[in-house]
Design a protein around this motif. Structure first.
Motif, PDB file in Angstrom:
ATOM      1  N   GLY A 313       6.834   0.202  27.436  1.00  0.00           N
ATOM      2  CA  GLY A 313       6.983  -0.990  27.339  1.00  0.00           C
ATOM      3  C   GLY A 313       8.073  -1.632  26.405  1.00  0.00           C
ATOM      4  O   GLY A 313       8.163  -2.620  25.606  1.00  0.00           O
ATOM      5  N   LEU A 314       9.070  -0.864  26.307  1.00  0.00           N
ATOM      6  CA  LEU A 314      10.193  -1.054  25.322  1.00  0.00           C
ATOM      7  C   LEU A 314      11.105  -1.640  26.275  1.00  0.00           C
ATOM      8  O   LEU A 314      11.792  -0.962  27.253  1.00  0.00           O
ATOM      9  CB  LEU A 314      10.704   0.469  24.750  1.00  0.00           C
ATOM     10  CG  LEU A 314       9.904   1.098  23.913  1.00  0.00           C
ATOM     11  CD1 LEU A 314      10.422   2.109  23.071  1.00  0.00           C
ATOM     12  CD2 LEU A 314       8.914   0.207  23.132  1.00  0.00           C
ATOM     13  N   PRO A 315      11.758  -2.958  25.757  1.00  0.00           N
ATOM     14  CA  PRO A 315      13.154  -3.163  26.310  1.00  0.00           C
ATOM     15  C   PRO A 315      14.229  -2.240  25.965  1.00  0.00           C
ATOM     16  O   PRO A 315      14.069  -1.566  24.882  1.00  0.00           O
ATOM     17  CB  PRO A 315      13.455  -4.466  25.759  1.00  0.00           C
ATOM     18  CG  PRO A 315      12.582  -4.589  24.700  1.00  0.00           C
ATOM     19  CD  PRO A 315      11.306  -3.698  24.788  1.00  0.00           C
ATOM     20  N   VAL A 316      15.252  -2.131  26.689  1.00  0.00           N
ATOM     21  CA  VAL A 316      16.431  -1.175  26.313  1.00  0.00           C
ATOM     22  C   VAL A 316      17.677  -1.635  26.119  1.00  0.00           C
ATOM     23  O   VAL A 316      17.991  -2.879  26.857  1.00  0.00           O
ATOM     24  CB  VAL A 316      16.216  -0.167  27.465  1.00  0.00           C
ATOM     25  CG1 VAL A 316      14.811   0.814  27.709  1.00  0.00           C
ATOM     26  CG2 VAL A 316      16.406  -0.784  29.098  1.00  0.00           C
ATOM     27  N   LEU A 317      18.519  -1.184  25.464  1.00  0.00           N
ATOM     28  CA  LEU A 317      20.020  -1.297  25.199  1.00  0.00           C
ATOM     29  C   LEU A 317      20.637  -0.085  26.063  1.00  0.00           C
ATOM     30  O   LEU A 317      20.359   1.096  25.587  1.00  0.00           O
ATOM     31  CB  LEU A 317      20.569  -1.289  23.688  1.00  0.00           C
ATOM     32  CG  LEU A 317      20.154  -2.630  23.268  1.00  0.00           C
ATOM     33  CD1 LEU A 317      20.669  -2.557  21.474  1.00  0.00           C
ATOM     34  CD2 LEU A 317      21.026  -3.681  23.750  1.00  0.00           C
ATOM     35  N   VAL A 318      21.378  -0.214  27.018  1.00  0.00           N
ATOM     36  CA  VAL A 318      22.140   0.891  27.726  1.00  0.00           C
ATOM     37  C   VAL A 318      23.635   0.459  27.884  1.00  0.00           C
ATOM     38  O   VAL A 318      24.002  -0.466  27.543  1.00  0.00           O
ATOM     39  CB  VAL A 318      21.544   0.893  29.124  1.00  0.00           C
ATOM     40  CG1 VAL A 318      20.024   1.191  29.376  1.00  0.00           C
ATOM     41  CG2 VAL A 318      21.677  -0.301  30.015  1.00  0.00           C
TER      42      VAL A 318
END
Length: 398
Positions: A313-318
């Motif tokens: 459930g973690l939003p991500v920076l990619v």
């Protein structure tokens, strides 16, 4: 022509997976093996790996999954090309003799370097051969000059001797199909099993991180090409500890991270077993996957950490690598970093924190469920059925 699985003395035949690793945290191979045994495609799955003094020689990894780590007498002789070749030959000989009477019906090789051995065993043992390409190996940072030409020459000629090649992203599947004029390989993503969405607090409890601090998690191999030094530089330059970075994993850059942990916003946590990794992932607030665009293999990658973040459930920076940036943007589950500098990373983090993270978390978990291993498993089993392997029929009670 594919070799169809058959019954022998009332028992299913067996599957051999060969790896050039020590089989420490190979979650993909373990999930594949577990699925093949669970669905009774094979009676037993054997895994051949390299030995290390801190690991068991023989290990059981669940019902009917057996790992054998081979000790090489030549392992301490150095790393020049001739010695590496001798080590490889010794490893191949060990595998040939150890498994020759194990009723193997299918061999899986998990790297390009093992493809010659796989082809040899295919014809010597009259078995099927599966090439499980974990990356675009001829297009990695280490593939340059003569080595790259030889690798592509080898792969081009041997890949057509396999019954099946499995890849980890759609762009890699397209590349193989076009480059070698073969049928488009099935794509089996590096995704975790389904997991209920629940939060944990391991990092705060064990590392002394305050409740008011936001945790950015880097999870996976601590190696070059993954943006580790850029993240360290970015956090060393931040003026407060409102956001902290936790690096969880192992690799060549571990000492650099531990040295940088003198800053009060940088933490190191050692790698944990694949079976519990998501319990720790769910202790962070958002994740980062900063693959650097240094080779085509990285540009086309779909790292397992991306799906592990999402399943927790973690939003991500990619970073702006093709497949993973498209997934994140299309599903509004995070943000894409295009400025690969300490300033650019800090700007992206600060911008990220003022977004609607609650909506991103919902989207991330939805995407994770849509691509979970239970979905990938069916794609994989369908690919095995296409080459003549299928689940054993269920016995009917009379």
């Amino acid at each position: 022509m594919s070799i169809v699985k058959f019954l022998n003395d009332g028992n299913l035949l067996n599957n051999l997976h060969i790896s050039l690793t020590e089989f420490r945290n190979e979650s993909r191979l373990l999930k594949e093996a577990s699925s093949l045994v669970k669905e009774q495609v094979f009676d037993k799955v054997y895994v051949a790996a390299l030995h290390s003094d801190d690991l068991e020689l023989n290990q059981s990894c669940g019902d009917n999954i057996y790992v054998r780590r081979f000790k090489l007498f030549t392992r301490g002789y150095g790393k020049n090309l001739i010695v590496q070749l001798v080590k490889y030959i010794e490893y191949c000989i060990n595998i040939c003799f150890f498994y020759k009477n194990k009723k193997i019906s299918c061999v899986n090789v998990h790297s390009l370097g093992l493809l010659p051995l796989g082809v040899l065993l295919k014809y010597f043992w009259n078995v099927s051969l599966v090439y499980d390409a974990h990356e675009l190996e001829t297009e990695t940072n280490g593939a340059k000059g003569l080595r790259k030409k030889l690798s592509k020459w080898l792969e081009r000629r041997l890949i057509k001797h396999t019954e099946m090649t499995i890849v980890v992203s759609d762009s890699i599947a397209d590349w193989y199909s076009k480059e070698y004029a073969i049928q488009r390989p099935p794509v089996v993503l590096n995704a975790p099993n389904l997991r209920d969405l629940k939060r944990n607090n391991h990092f705060r409890e064990q590392l002394g991180i305050r409740e008011d601090q936001v945790i950015l998690l880097y999870q996976g191999g601590l190696m070059r090409g993954r943006g580790v030094h850029l993240i360290l530089e970015a956090f060393s330059a931040r003026s407060d500890d409102k956001v902290v970075a936790v690096f969880m994993g192992y690799g060549e850059l571990q000492k650099d991270i531990q040295a940088a942990a003198v800053n009060n916003n940088i933490f190191f946590y050692p790698a944990v077993a694949p079976q519990v990794v998501l319990e720790y992932t769910a202790s962070a607030d958002f994740g980062i996957s900063l693959i650097e665009n240094t080779c085509l293999s990285y540009y086309y990658c779909m790292p397992n950490k991306l799906f592990e973040y999402a399943m927790a459930g973690l939003p991500v920076l990619v970073s702006n690598m093709k497949d993973m940036s498209e997934l994140v943007t299309k599903n509004q589950m995070g943000a894409v970093i295009s400025d690969f500098s300490a300033v650019g990373i800090n700007r992206a983090i600060d911008n990220f924190l003022v977004q609607n993270l609650s909506a991103m978390k919902i989207n991330a978990y939805r995407v994770a469920c849509e691509h979970a291993w239970e979905v990938q498993e069916q794609k994989m089993l369908g690919a095995y059925r296409a080459i003549g392997f299928s689940a054993a029929p269920q016995k009917v009670e009379k």
